[in-house]
Design a protein around this motif. Structure first.
Motif, mmCIF file in Angstrom:
data_model
loop_
_atom_site.group_PDB
_atom_site.id
_atom_site.type_symbol
_atom_site.label_atom_id
_atom_site.label_comp_id
_atom_site.label_asym_id
_atom_site.label_seq_id
_atom_site.Cartn_x
_atom_site.Cartn_y
_atom_site.Cartn_z
ATOM 1 N N ASN A 184 -1.744 76.277 28.365
ATOM 2 C CA ASN A 184 -2.509 75.361 29.186
ATOM 3 C C ASN A 184 -2.558 73.963 28.569
ATOM 4 O O ASN A 184 -2.119 73.735 27.451
ATOM 5 C CB ASN A 184 -3.921 75.914 29.431
ATOM 6 N N THR A 185 -3.114 73.065 29.332
ATOM 7 C CA THR A 185 -3.143 71.657 28.896
ATOM 8 C C THR A 185 -3.924 71.496 27.604
ATOM 9 O O THR A 185 -3.545 70.713 26.727
ATOM 10 C CB THR A 185 -3.763 70.785 29.992
ATOM 11 N N LYS A 186 -5.009 72.250 27.460
ATOM 12 C CA LYS A 186 -5.827 72.144 26.248
ATOM 13 C C LYS A 186 -5.037 72.555 25.022
ATOM 14 O O LYS A 186 -5.119 71.908 23.967
ATOM 15 C CB LYS A 186 -7.067 73.021 26.393
ATOM 16 N N GLU A 187 -4.236 73.638 25.138
ATOM 17 C CA GLU A 187 -3.440 74.092 24.004
ATOM 18 C C GLU A 187 -2.383 73.068 23.623
ATOM 19 O O GLU A 187 -2.147 72.817 22.441
ATOM 20 C CB GLU A 187 -2.776 75.430 24.344
ATOM 21 N N ARG A 188 -1.726 72.496 24.638
ATOM 22 C CA ARG A 188 -0.698 71.491 24.349
ATOM 23 C C ARG A 188 -1.308 70.247 23.722
ATOM 24 O O ARG A 188 -0.748 69.662 22.798
ATOM 25 C CB ARG A 188 0.061 71.140 25.630
ATOM 26 N N THR A 189 -2.473 69.857 24.217
ATOM 27 C CA THR A 189 -3.154 68.681 23.662
ATOM 28 C C THR A 189 -3.561 68.928 22.222
ATOM 29 O O THR A 189 -3.435 68.056 21.361
ATOM 30 C CB THR A 189 -4.399 68.340 24.501
ATOM 31 N N ASN A 190 -4.043 70.133 21.932
ATOM 32 C CA ASN A 190 -4.446 70.478 20.572
ATOM 33 C C ASN A 190 -3.254 70.449 19.622
ATOM 34 O O ASN A 190 -3.350 69.943 18.499
ATOM 35 C CB ASN A 190 -5.090 71.862 20.548
ATOM 36 N N ALA A 191 -2.104 70.979 20.068
ATOM 37 C CA ALA A 191 -0.901 70.964 19.233
ATOM 38 C C ALA A 191 -0.465 69.538 18.933
ATOM 39 O O ALA A 191 -0.061 69.219 17.809
ATOM 40 C CB ALA A 191 0.225 71.733 19.915
ATOM 41 N N MET A 192 -0.558 68.664 19.943
ATOM 42 C CA MET A 192 -0.197 67.259 19.743
ATOM 43 C C MET A 192 -1.131 66.616 18.725
ATOM 44 O O MET A 192 -0.697 65.851 17.870
ATOM 45 C CB MET A 192 -0.243 66.508 21.077
ATOM 46 N N SER A 193 -2.414 66.931 18.813
ATOM 47 C CA SER A 193 -3.389 66.357 17.889
ATOM 48 C C SER A 193 -3.129 66.818 16.462
ATOM 49 O O SER A 193 -3.191 66.021 15.521
ATOM 50 C CB SER A 193 -4.808 66.755 18.317
ATOM 51 N N VAL A 194 -2.819 68.099 16.288
ATOM 52 C CA VAL A 194 -2.516 68.638 14.955
ATOM 53 C C VAL A 194 -1.270 67.969 14.387
ATOM 54 O O VAL A 194 -1.221 67.595 13.213
ATOM 55 C CB VAL A 194 -2.327 70.166 15.027
ATOM 56 N N ARG A 195 -0.238 67.810 15.218
ATOM 57 C CA ARG A 195 1.003 67.178 14.771
ATOM 58 C C ARG A 195 0.757 65.727 14.357
ATOM 59 O O ARG A 195 1.250 65.265 13.321
ATOM 60 C CB ARG A 195 2.053 67.244 15.886
ATOM 61 N N GLU A 196 0.007 65.000 15.161
ATOM 62 C CA GLU A 196 -0.274 63.599 14.854
ATOM 63 C C GLU A 196 -1.071 63.475 13.554
ATOM 64 O O GLU A 196 -0.830 62.564 12.754
ATOM 65 C CB GLU A 196 -1.036 62.958 16.014
#
Length: 200
Positions: A46-58
């Motif tokens: 879901n969008t929340k999971e993808r957003t969280n992964a992006m935040s962790v990567r950044e």
């Protein structure tokens, strides 16, 4: 749109709301049997999971950028604080007498504290490689500068593989060419290279 017996015809597709089934209206028109399928499913993740992964990567990549900034500007205490308490710095291609591993904040400080006294460098051409694990950073970059004791250029090429945990560096594998450092410091052997780097 056509509504009949609880079904809705929209753009040539019948939909039965209670069951979420779809029927192709063209099949009805040709006298064939309806082919029922489930409504298209949502994308995996879901969008929340993808957003969280992006935040962790950044966050992981920002820790790496801070590593380059603090080291090049001689802010060694701040550089050490980028690591976890048991953080590890590894040198797979270090010279014979170089430590293969430096572990823990005090050891990291002791190892790197003299770097600003030996090298004046700027790290440039940073390039991140995409990873499946957002906490893992793989980077290529170069240094442009000089060895302060000799005035010789210190233009090094690096590849770094860095593991992070909650934004802190837990393991840093540093791939660099010791021959470039030896040339810059006028070191003639493995022992003299480490002595020159470790000397205060």
């Amino acid at each position: 749109m056509l509504v009949t017996h609880g079904a809705i015809l929209t753009r040539g597709v019948w939909r039965l709301p209670p069951h979420g089934l779809w029927f192709d209206a063209k099949i009805f028109a040709l006298g064939g049997r309806p082919a029922a399928t489930r409504a298209p499913s949502a994308p995996i993740g879901n969008t929340k999971e993808r957003t969280n992964a992006m935040s962790v990567r950044e966050t992981a990549q920002q820790a790496f950028k801070n590593h380059l900034e603090y080291l090049s500007s001689g802010r060694i205490e701040e550089w050490v604080d980028l690591f976890t308490d048991d953080g590890v710095l590894e040198f797979p291609y270090g010279p014979a007498d170089f430590p293969k591993k430096v572990e823990g904040k005090q050891a990291l400080f002791d190892y790197m504290r003299n770097f600003p006294e030996h090298f004046k460098v700027e790290f440039v051409d940073l390039r991140f490689h995409e990873t499946i694990d957002p906490t893992l950073v793989i980077a290529e970059f170069t240094s442009v500068g000089q060895a302060l004791s000799t005035g010789k250029p210190y233009n090094q090429t690096y590849i770094s593989v860095v593991e992070t945990a909650e934004g802190k560096i837990s393991r840093y594998v540093d791939f660099w060419n010791p021959l470039v450092a030896a040339e810059a410091l006028n070191a003639t052997g493995d022992s003299s290279l480490y002595a020159a780097f470790d000397a205060s």
